[in-house]
Design an enzyme around this catalytic site. Structure first.
Site, PDB file in Angstrom:
ATOM      1  N   ASN A   6       0.856  -1.189   0.000  1.00  0.00           N
ATOM      2  CA  ASN A   6       0.000   0.000   0.000  1.00  0.00           C
ATOM      3  C   ASN A   6       0.894   1.243   0.000  1.00  0.00           C
ATOM      4  O   ASN A   6       1.720   1.419   0.900  1.00  0.00           O
ATOM      5  CB  ASN A   6      -0.867  -0.003   1.258  1.00  0.00           C
ATOM      6  N   GLN A  40      -2.914   6.436  -0.197  1.00  0.00           N
ATOM      7  CA  GLN A  40      -3.435   7.278   0.877  1.00  0.00           C
ATOM      8  C   GLN A  40      -2.353   8.233   1.368  1.00  0.00           C
ATOM      9  O   GLN A  40      -1.161   7.880   1.361  1.00  0.00           O
ATOM     10  CB  GLN A  40      -3.940   6.449   2.075  1.00  0.00           C
ATOM     11  N   ASN A  60      -7.613   9.998   0.412  1.00  0.00           N
ATOM     12  CA  ASN A  60      -7.411   9.106  -0.722  1.00  0.00           C
ATOM     13  C   ASN A  60      -6.809   9.860  -1.903  1.00  0.00           C
ATOM     14  O   ASN A  60      -6.799  11.091  -1.943  1.00  0.00           O
ATOM     15  CB  ASN A  60      -8.733   8.469  -1.147  1.00  0.00           C
ATOM     16  N   CYS A  69      -7.409   4.128   7.713  1.00  0.00           N
ATOM     17  CA  CYS A  69      -6.544   3.397   6.777  1.00  0.00           C
ATOM     18  C   CYS A  69      -5.582   2.563   7.615  1.00  0.00           C
ATOM     19  O   CYS A  69      -4.679   3.106   8.257  1.00  0.00           O
ATOM     20  CB  CYS A  69      -5.784   4.350   5.865  1.00  0.00           C
ATOM     21  N   GLY A  70      -5.792   1.256   7.643  1.00  0.00           N
ATOM     22  CA  GLY A  70      -4.991   0.390   8.496  1.00  0.00           C
ATOM     23  C   GLY A  70      -3.515   0.396   8.165  1.00  0.00           C
ATOM     24  O   GLY A  70      -2.658   0.494   9.052  1.00  0.00           O
ATOM     25  N   ASN A 151     -14.583   2.464   8.557  1.00  0.00           N
ATOM     26  CA  ASN A 151     -15.004   2.824   7.209  1.00  0.00           C
ATOM     27  C   ASN A 151     -15.794   1.656   6.629  1.00  0.00           C
ATOM     28  O   ASN A 151     -15.636   0.515   7.047  1.00  0.00           O
ATOM     29  CB  ASN A 151     -13.798   3.190   6.323  1.00  0.00           C
ATOM     30  N   HIS A 153     -17.306  -1.420   4.454  1.00  0.00           N
ATOM     31  CA  HIS A 153     -16.742  -2.497   3.639  1.00  0.00           C
ATOM     32  C   HIS A 153     -17.829  -3.449   3.169  1.00  0.00           C
ATOM     33  O   HIS A 153     -18.817  -3.698   3.872  1.00  0.00           O
ATOM     34  CB  HIS A 153     -15.711  -3.301   4.434  1.00  0.00           C
ATOM     35  N   ASN A 184     -15.616   0.237   0.389  1.00  0.00           N
ATOM     36  CA  ASN A 184     -14.493  -0.582  -0.040  1.00  0.00           C
ATOM     37  C   ASN A 184     -15.036  -1.978  -0.335  1.00  0.00           C
ATOM     38  O   ASN A 184     -15.983  -2.432   0.319  1.00  0.00           O
ATOM     39  CB  ASN A 184     -13.434  -0.660   1.065  1.00  0.00           C
ATOM     40  N   GLU A 202     -10.480  -0.249  -3.361  1.00  0.00           N
ATOM     41  CA  GLU A 202     -10.622   0.745  -2.308  1.00  0.00           C
ATOM     42  C   GLU A 202     -11.454   1.928  -2.781  1.00  0.00           C
ATOM     43  O   GLU A 202     -11.288   2.424  -3.904  1.00  0.00           O
ATOM     44  CB  GLU A 202      -9.250   1.236  -1.839  1.00  0.00           C
ATOM     45  N   CYS A 211      -4.850  -3.528   1.505  1.00  0.00           N
ATOM     46  CA  CYS A 211      -5.766  -2.654   2.243  1.00  0.00           C
ATOM     47  C   CYS A 211      -5.902  -3.215   3.647  1.00  0.00           C
ATOM     48  O   CYS A 211      -6.422  -4.325   3.825  1.00  0.00           O
ATOM     49  CB  CYS A 211      -7.124  -2.579   1.552  1.00  0.00           C
ATOM     50  N   GLY A 212      -5.419  -2.460   4.643  1.00  0.00           N
ATOM     51  CA  GLY A 212      -5.419  -2.952   6.008  1.00  0.00           C
ATOM     52  C   GLY A 212      -6.805  -3.143   6.586  1.00  0.00           C
ATOM     53  O   GLY A 212      -7.132  -4.198   7.145  1.00  0.00           O
ATOM     54  N   THR A 213      -7.664  -2.113   6.454  1.00  0.00           N
ATOM     55  CA  THR A 213      -9.024  -2.270   6.975  1.00  0.00           C
ATOM     56  C   THR A 213      -9.789  -3.318   6.162  1.00  0.00           C
ATOM     57  O   THR A 213     -10.659  -4.006   6.692  1.00  0.00           O
ATOM     58  CB  THR A 213      -9.798  -0.939   6.963  1.00  0.00           C
ATOM     59  N   GLY A 214      -9.444  -3.448   4.868  1.00  0.00           N
ATOM     60  CA  GLY A 214     -10.064  -4.483   4.049  1.00  0.00           C
ATOM     61  C   GLY A 214      -9.709  -5.878   4.532  1.00  0.00           C
ATOM     62  O   GLY A 214     -10.548  -6.784   4.530  1.00  0.00           O
TER      63      GLY A 214
END
Length: 268
Positions: A6, A40, A60, A69-70, A151, A153, A184, A202, A211-214
């Site tokens: 990322n 990001q 973004n 954003c993880g 956020n 998903h 996302n 994203e 994608c960390g949060t993903g």
């Protein structure tokens, strides 16, 4: 910087405390033709609460501001430790709430908070909370999981991520009417109870290498379905992350690398 592939830019404004640039300027910076390019940008400033090491905002590449954003926060945590090679723990102030971080050399773990499954809080339009939802996309009926990691998903299971229709379905689900703040979109293949493959479209960026949060959203969705254990290895196109969640209101922990690529200044 980069975290699992990322592309992250960290702007440290703890001393100057300047406001971030306009959306138009952020789009210029995020475009590799007119700027350095990024997935990001993390705008770091002094925290309003002395209990936290710093505060950050997330933007973004399309200039939009988002909640979390993880991989970005892992990069922020790595920068804040400087040249230290000893394990360090601290908290950060984020738009989605307080975040705990542990840094041990280039390996960074961050607490992403507890997942939110209530549709109104994601936000996702549904009559009632459910583990899975039917989502119609241009005549196709898709079975999805909806969750927020700070956020929104959407998570879909696919037989093989390599052939998943990320470019086709990703933008359509991102802008689906049932996701009023866009979403996302994760395409997940469960390999076994401890391993998944994942690709993520994203929101405001398109498909990224990670994608960390993903990754967090995919793992907690798989756990809700009874398919995954508490600790799961997530293999993404840009590298591997580890996600751990003990369920309930416990926080989701995200672990992976965070590496400095270069340093410099922007003349805005």
């Amino acid at each position: 910087m980069q975290g699992a592939g990322n592309r992250i830019i960290v702007v440290d404004q703890r001393q100057n405390n300047l406001p971030p640039p306009s959306s138009a300027r952020l789009r210029e910076l995020g475009n590799e033709v007119t700027g350095p390019g990024f997935d990001q940008l993390m705008w770091v400033s002094q925290s309003r609460d002395v209990a936290h090491a710093a505060s950050y905002r997330v933007f973004n590449a399309d200039g939009s501001e988002v909640e979390q954003c993880g991989n970005g926060v892992r990069c922020v945590a790595r920068i804040l430790t400087g040249d230290s090679r000893h394990p360090i723990a601290f908290t950060l102030e984020s738009p989605a709430g307080a975040i705990s971080a542990r840094v041990d050399d280039d390996v960074v773990s961050v607490s992403m908070g507890s997942p939110e499954f209530e549709p109104a809080q994601i936000p996702f339009v549904a009559d009632a909370r459910s583990t899975c939802y039917a989502l119609e996309v241009e005549g196709q009926n898709l079975e999805i999981c909806a969750v927020s990691m700070g956020n929104p998903h959407c998570v879909l299971q696919v037989p093989d991520v390599a052939s998943a229709p990320v470019e086709e379905l990703g933008p359509k689900i991102e802008h689906h009417a049932r996701y009023p703040e866009r979403s996302n979109v994760g395409f997940m293949t469960v390999l076994d109870r401890k391993n998944i493959d994942l690709r993520v479209h994203e929101r405001g960026v398109g498909e990224t290498l990670a994608c960390g949060t993903g990754a967090c959203a995919a793992v907690v969705s798989g756990q809700q379905l009874g398919l995954l254990d508490e600790r799961v290895n997530v293999r993404l196109p840009g590298g591997q992350l580890v996600v751990s969640w003990q369920g309930g209101t416990e926080p989701v922990w995200l672990t992976g690398n965070a590496e400095l690529i270069s340093e410099g200044t922007f003349d805005l």
